[in-house]
Motif scaffolding. Structure first.
Motif, PDB file in Angstrom:
ATOM      1  N   GLU B 116       0.501  -1.260  -0.161  1.00 52.38           N
ATOM      2  CA  GLU B 116      -0.129  -0.236   0.018  1.00 52.38           C
ATOM      3  C   GLU B 116       0.540   1.232   0.823  1.00 52.38           C
ATOM      4  O   GLU B 116       0.804   2.170  -1.303  1.00 52.38           O
ATOM      5  CB  GLU B 116      -0.840  -0.175   1.038  1.00 52.38           C
ATOM      6  N   ARG B 117       2.166   1.491   1.154  1.00 53.98           N
ATOM      7  CA  ARG B 117       2.725   2.265   1.261  1.00 53.98           C
ATOM      8  C   ARG B 117       3.801   2.510  -0.269  1.00 53.98           C
ATOM      9  O   ARG B 117       3.571   3.878  -0.828  1.00 53.98           O
ATOM     10  CB  ARG B 117       4.390   1.840   2.459  1.00 53.98           C
ATOM     11  N   LEU B 119       1.972   1.894  -3.446  1.00 51.90           N
ATOM     12  CA  LEU B 119       1.079   2.353  -4.556  1.00 51.90           C
ATOM     13  C   LEU B 119       0.891   4.207  -3.882  1.00 51.90           C
ATOM     14  O   LEU B 119       0.746   4.419  -5.089  1.00 51.90           O
ATOM     15  CB  LEU B 119       0.344   1.429  -4.017  1.00 51.90           C
ATOM     16  N   ILE B 120       1.077   4.826  -2.877  1.00 50.91           N
ATOM     17  CA  ILE B 120       0.698   5.528  -2.484  1.00 50.91           C
ATOM     18  C   ILE B 120       1.752   6.674  -2.941  1.00 50.91           C
ATOM     19  O   ILE B 120       1.930   7.650  -3.912  1.00 50.91           O
ATOM     20  CB  ILE B 120       0.569   5.883  -0.728  1.00 50.91           C
ATOM     21  N   THR B 123       1.637   7.054  -6.608  1.00 52.88           N
ATOM     22  CA  THR B 123       0.886   7.635  -6.572  1.00 52.88           C
ATOM     23  C   THR B 123       1.098   8.862  -7.011  1.00 52.88           C
ATOM     24  O   THR B 123       0.816  10.441  -7.784  1.00 52.88           O
ATOM     25  CB  THR B 123      -0.334   7.566  -6.411  1.00 52.88           C
ATOM     26  N   SER B 144      -2.209  14.080 -16.696  1.00 53.57           N
ATOM     27  CA  SER B 144      -2.872  13.264 -15.397  1.00 53.57           C
ATOM     28  C   SER B 144      -2.213  11.774 -16.580  1.00 53.57           C
ATOM     29  O   SER B 144      -1.891  11.271 -16.007  1.00 53.57           O
ATOM     30  CB  SER B 144      -3.418  13.330 -14.975  1.00 53.57           C
ATOM     31  N   LEU B 145      -3.042  11.943 -17.743  1.00 56.70           N
ATOM     32  CA  LEU B 145      -2.860  10.397 -17.979  1.00 56.70           C
ATOM     33  C   LEU B 145      -1.652  10.468 -18.883  1.00 56.70           C
ATOM     34  O   LEU B 145      -0.756   9.272 -18.760  1.00 56.70           O
ATOM     35  CB  LEU B 145      -3.468  10.768 -19.567  1.00 56.70           C
ATOM     36  N   GLU B 148       0.104   9.414 -15.129  1.00 57.78           N
ATOM     37  CA  GLU B 148       0.062   8.164 -15.157  1.00 57.78           C
ATOM     38  C   GLU B 148       0.711   6.870 -15.534  1.00 57.78           C
ATOM     39  O   GLU B 148       0.717   5.762 -15.339  1.00 57.78           O
ATOM     40  CB  GLU B 148      -1.754   8.064 -14.331  1.00 57.78           C
ATOM     41  N   ALA B 149      -0.351   7.123 -17.124  1.00 59.54           N
ATOM     42  CA  ALA B 149       0.120   5.489 -17.142  1.00 59.54           C
ATOM     43  C   ALA B 149       1.613   5.659 -17.852  1.00 59.54           C
ATOM     44  O   ALA B 149       2.313   4.535 -17.613  1.00 59.54           O
ATOM     45  CB  ALA B 149       0.016   6.453 -19.013  1.00 59.54           C
ATOM     46  N   ALA B 152       2.523   3.807 -14.032  1.00 62.03           N
ATOM     47  CA  ALA B 152       2.027   2.313 -14.770  1.00 62.03           C
ATOM     48  C   ALA B 152       3.625   1.788 -15.925  1.00 62.03           C
ATOM     49  O   ALA B 152       3.492   0.622 -15.098  1.00 62.03           O
ATOM     50  CB  ALA B 152       1.212   2.183 -15.117  1.00 62.03           C
ATOM     51  N   ALA B 153       4.064   2.569 -16.335  1.00 62.82           N
ATOM     52  CA  ALA B 153       5.036   1.729 -17.526  1.00 62.82           C
ATOM     53  C   ALA B 153       6.318   1.567 -16.313  1.00 62.82           C
ATOM     54  O   ALA B 153       6.692   0.549 -16.905  1.00 62.82           O
ATOM     55  CB  ALA B 153       5.017   2.341 -18.836  1.00 62.82           C
ATOM     56  N   ARG B 155       6.632   0.709 -13.079  1.00 66.18           N
ATOM     57  CA  ARG B 155       6.479   0.286 -12.644  1.00 66.18           C
ATOM     58  C   ARG B 155       5.957  -1.630 -13.122  1.00 66.18           C
ATOM     59  O   ARG B 155       7.005  -2.102 -12.482  1.00 66.18           O
ATOM     60  CB  ARG B 155       5.091   0.569 -11.832  1.00 66.18           C
ATOM     61  N   ILE B 156       5.804  -1.328 -14.499  1.00 62.91           N
ATOM     62  CA  ILE B 156       5.668  -2.613 -15.033  1.00 62.91           C
ATOM     63  C   ILE B 156       7.130  -2.795 -15.921  1.00 62.91           C
ATOM     64  O   ILE B 156       7.594  -4.318 -15.506  1.00 62.91           O
ATOM     65  CB  ILE B 156       4.747  -2.588 -16.374  1.00 62.91           C
ATOM     66  N   ARG B 160       9.296  -6.908 -14.375  1.00 66.76           N
ATOM     67  CA  ARG B 160       9.994  -7.587 -15.435  1.00 66.76           C
ATOM     68  C   ARG B 160      11.588  -7.344 -15.424  1.00 66.76           C
ATOM     69  O   ARG B 160      11.699  -8.370 -15.416  1.00 66.76           O
ATOM     70  CB  ARG B 160       9.746  -6.851 -16.913  1.00 66.76           C
TER      71      ARG B 160
END
Lengths: 187, 187
Positions: B116-117, B119-120, B123, B144-145, B148-149, B152-153, B155-156, B160
């Motif tokens: 959770e930490r 993730l925060i 964000t 914002s898009l 955020e995208a 996310a990229a 993180r993913i 990997r």
């Protein structure tokens, strides 16, 4: 024997939301919620496990909805088309309860621990969507990227919608997905 | 007077990570961490506020890095190009401490509250990136898009990379941004 209370669940949710807005989520008690709804604490706990569940209940149904809609799309549908269909279904559900959704968001925005819970909920929905996409044969990292970018688009669309009176949530979602396409293409 | 301890901070971090991996984050104590590092608890608290800060310290520097890199890009740079530059700088920083990054991730993946930490944290980094993009004149929802995208990229790509021995993190980031472009275009 429990008396039948017409729409007890809905009345409790409305009473809870009003109290969360008036006094803050942490300050409101279940006793007060029940009292305002004209019901007992016992009735509250028949419908909700705790105060937080008023705001975060029904998540299994959301996970199922997203999985089902993604699975239902024709084989020819691209990953983001399947994701878009799921987001639209989700948006239609939210739009049916616009006042609740807006008030709920004000409560969440005012409380750091509820914001964390909301974030975790959205991440968990993205994981479900990614899994449903992989079951359609979408490979990684495309499945996770489509799911996470899609949920980000929904969240951003939602934030715009609750501040705007003039357009439907689904329109904001479509716009966000278009902007996402444009912005990710310009590198 | 405090004795000067060569690389006390690094030794404490390494000892903490070992203990978190061996015994779980919740079980490890500061006393044990200090003992394993051959230092005192007092020295631990000179370097870290608590056990969690070993994993999540240095965040202001990350926010500053992201803001700075986005601000530095030429006026002609598209939002996602500016975002990509920030992500690459972030990735280079992570890659310098690959073993630490990998072990840290194992600790986090094993603990719901650390997840959770994390993730925060991500964000919050996305919010900083969106704000830096708006200062470049990028409008919403594009700012914002893209932010955020983009996160996310990262993180993913990171997930990997820590499972793959053969490629650089920056390559995974570039690949994720390419896949993001492809997947969001196919609607």
């Amino acid at each position: 024997m429990a008396r039948w209370e017409p729409d007890a669940r809905g009345r409790l949710a409305q009473a809870a939301l009003e109290l969360y807005l008036e006094r803050g989520f942490d300050q409101a008690t279940v006793a007060e919620i029940a009292e305002r709804a004209g019901l007992t604490e016992r009735t509250f706990f028949r419908h909700y496990g705790d105060k937080r569940e008023v705001l975060f209940g029904g998540q299994e149904a959301l996970h199922e909805l997203i999985s089902k809609i993604i699975a239902e799309q024709p084989d020819s549908a691209a990953p983001m088309a399947a994701m878009g269909a799921a987001l639209t279904a989700f948006a239609e559900l939210l739009a049916q309860r616009r006042d609740f959704a807006r008030q709920r968001q004000i409560v969440i925005d005012a409380n750091a621990s509820l914001q964390e819970r909301e974030l975790i909920k959205l991440t968990s929905l993205a994981a479900t969507a990614a899994s449903a996409l992989r079951e359609r044969g979408v490979t990684e990292p495309a499945a996770s990227l489509a799911a996470e970018a899609g949920l980000a688009a929904l969240r951003i669309a939602f934030a715009r919608w609750i501040q705007a009176e003039d357009r439907e949530l689904t329109e904001f979602v479509t716009e966000a997905l278009q902007v996402l396409e444009t912005v990710t293409a310009g590198r």
